[in-house]
Scaffold this active site. Structure first.
Site, short mmCIF file in Angstrom:
data_model
loop_
_atom_site.label_atom_id
_atom_site.label_comp_id
_atom_site.label_asym_id
_atom_site.label_seq_id
_atom_site.Cartn_x
_atom_site.Cartn_y
_atom_site.Cartn_z
N CYS A 1 -56.02 8.65 58.52
CA CYS A 1 -55.36 8.19 59.75
C CYS A 1 -54.18 9.10 60.12
O CYS A 1 -54.40 10.23 60.51
CB CYS A 1 -54.99 6.73 59.60
SG CYS A 1 -54.81 5.91 61.18
N GLU B 1 -59.15 2.46 51.87
CA GLU B 1 -58.38 1.86 50.76
C GLU B 1 -58.07 0.39 51.06
O GLU B 1 -57.94 -0.41 50.15
CB GLU B 1 -57.10 2.66 50.48
CG GLU B 1 -55.94 2.50 51.46
CD GLU B 1 -56.13 3.24 52.79
OE1 GLU B 1 -57.18 3.87 52.99
OE2 GLU B 1 -55.22 3.16 53.62
N HIS C 1 -59.02 3.67 57.33
CA HIS C 1 -58.52 3.30 56.00
C HIS C 1 -59.68 2.68 55.23
O HIS C 1 -60.16 1.61 55.61
CB HIS C 1 -57.41 2.26 56.13
CG HIS C 1 -56.26 2.74 56.96
ND1 HIS C 1 -55.15 3.32 56.41
CD2 HIS C 1 -56.07 2.73 58.29
CE1 HIS C 1 -54.31 3.65 57.37
NE2 HIS C 1 -54.85 3.30 58.52
N1 GLN Z 1 -51.19 5.75 65.37
C1 GLN Z 1 -50.63 6.38 64.20
C2 GLN Z 1 -50.11 7.76 64.53
O1 GLN Z 1 -50.45 8.29 65.55
C3 GLN Z 1 -51.64 6.47 63.07
C4 GLN Z 1 -52.03 5.08 62.65
C5 GLN Z 1 -52.36 4.94 61.20
O2 GLN Z 1 -52.08 5.82 60.38
N2 GLN Z 1 -52.88 3.79 60.83
O3 GLN Z 1 -49.36 8.32 63.78
#
Ligand code: GLN
Length: 187
Positions: free
Chosen positions: A84, A171, A169
């Site tokens: 992410c 995890e 995610h």
């Molecule tokens: N929206 C977040 C970002 O742009 C990422 C979201 C996440 O890591 N769950 O940094």
């Protein structure tokens, strides 16, 4: 297993959801080290870049003067799992180690969070339960990047050498296969 009892696996612990990764790695028998400053990078055998807020994490990386040592270690082949915000950190506009361009919050305001079962190329077994939280996708990638999974034509998992980047995610869903991949490659 690499990372077990010996050299630790680093988990970038500046901001965000690093603890779930630590629990996952420890459950697999690895020794974990929270990475908060450049000296924490010494001796790690693999690295997780967790989810969170990529701007805050990148600021912390720069404040601690960790961007350059991170680039060097990753370019030298340190295995990395970016999830992410961690995927965003790997891209051309952040650490610049992976030939991808992440689009932040790509699934839009209406779809801030959702779960899906994803079949990842190269990962045996049933589809992976994936939790997307204000997730990015990979809007562009170079020829050295192998696409592992897409949702509605948007790339949500990719690999380049020893770097594995996922928009979601696993995890949080309790699927250990990405962390097993990392430990299997740990130096
Ligand atoms: N929206 C977040 C970002 O742009 C990422 C979201 C996440 O890591 N769950 O940094």
């Amino acid at each position: 297993m690499a990372g077990s009892g010996g050299r630790p696996v680093g988990v970038l612990a500046i901001q965000g959801g690093f603890e779930a990764h630590e629990r996952m790695l420890e459950g697999l028998g690895a020794t974990v080290r929270e990475v908060r400053s450049r000296s924490d990078l010494d001796g790690i055998c693999a690295l997780v870049l967790p989810g969170g807020e990529s701007t805050a994490i990148m600021h912390g990386v720069e404040r601690e003067a960790m961007a350059e040592p991170l680039r060097e270690r990753i370019a030298a082949g340190l295995p990395v799992l970016g999830s992410c915000a961690g995927l965003i950190l790997l891209d051309r506009d952040h650490l610049g180690v992976m030939d991808i361009r992440a689009q932040r919050n790509a699934f839009g305001r209406q779809v801030r969070s959702f779960e899906a079962d994803i079949k990842l190329r190269g990962f045996a077994g049933p589809p992976m339960r994936a939790v997307f939280i204000r997730a990015p996708w990979i809007a562009e990638h170079g020829v050295n990047v192998e696409v592992l999974a897409e949702i509605d034509g948007h790339v949500v998992a990719a690999r380049q050498g020893e770097m594995l980047a996922v928009a979601f995610h696993s995890e949080l869903a309790g699927d250990a296969r990405l962390h097993q991949w990392l430990l299997a490659r740990a130096q």
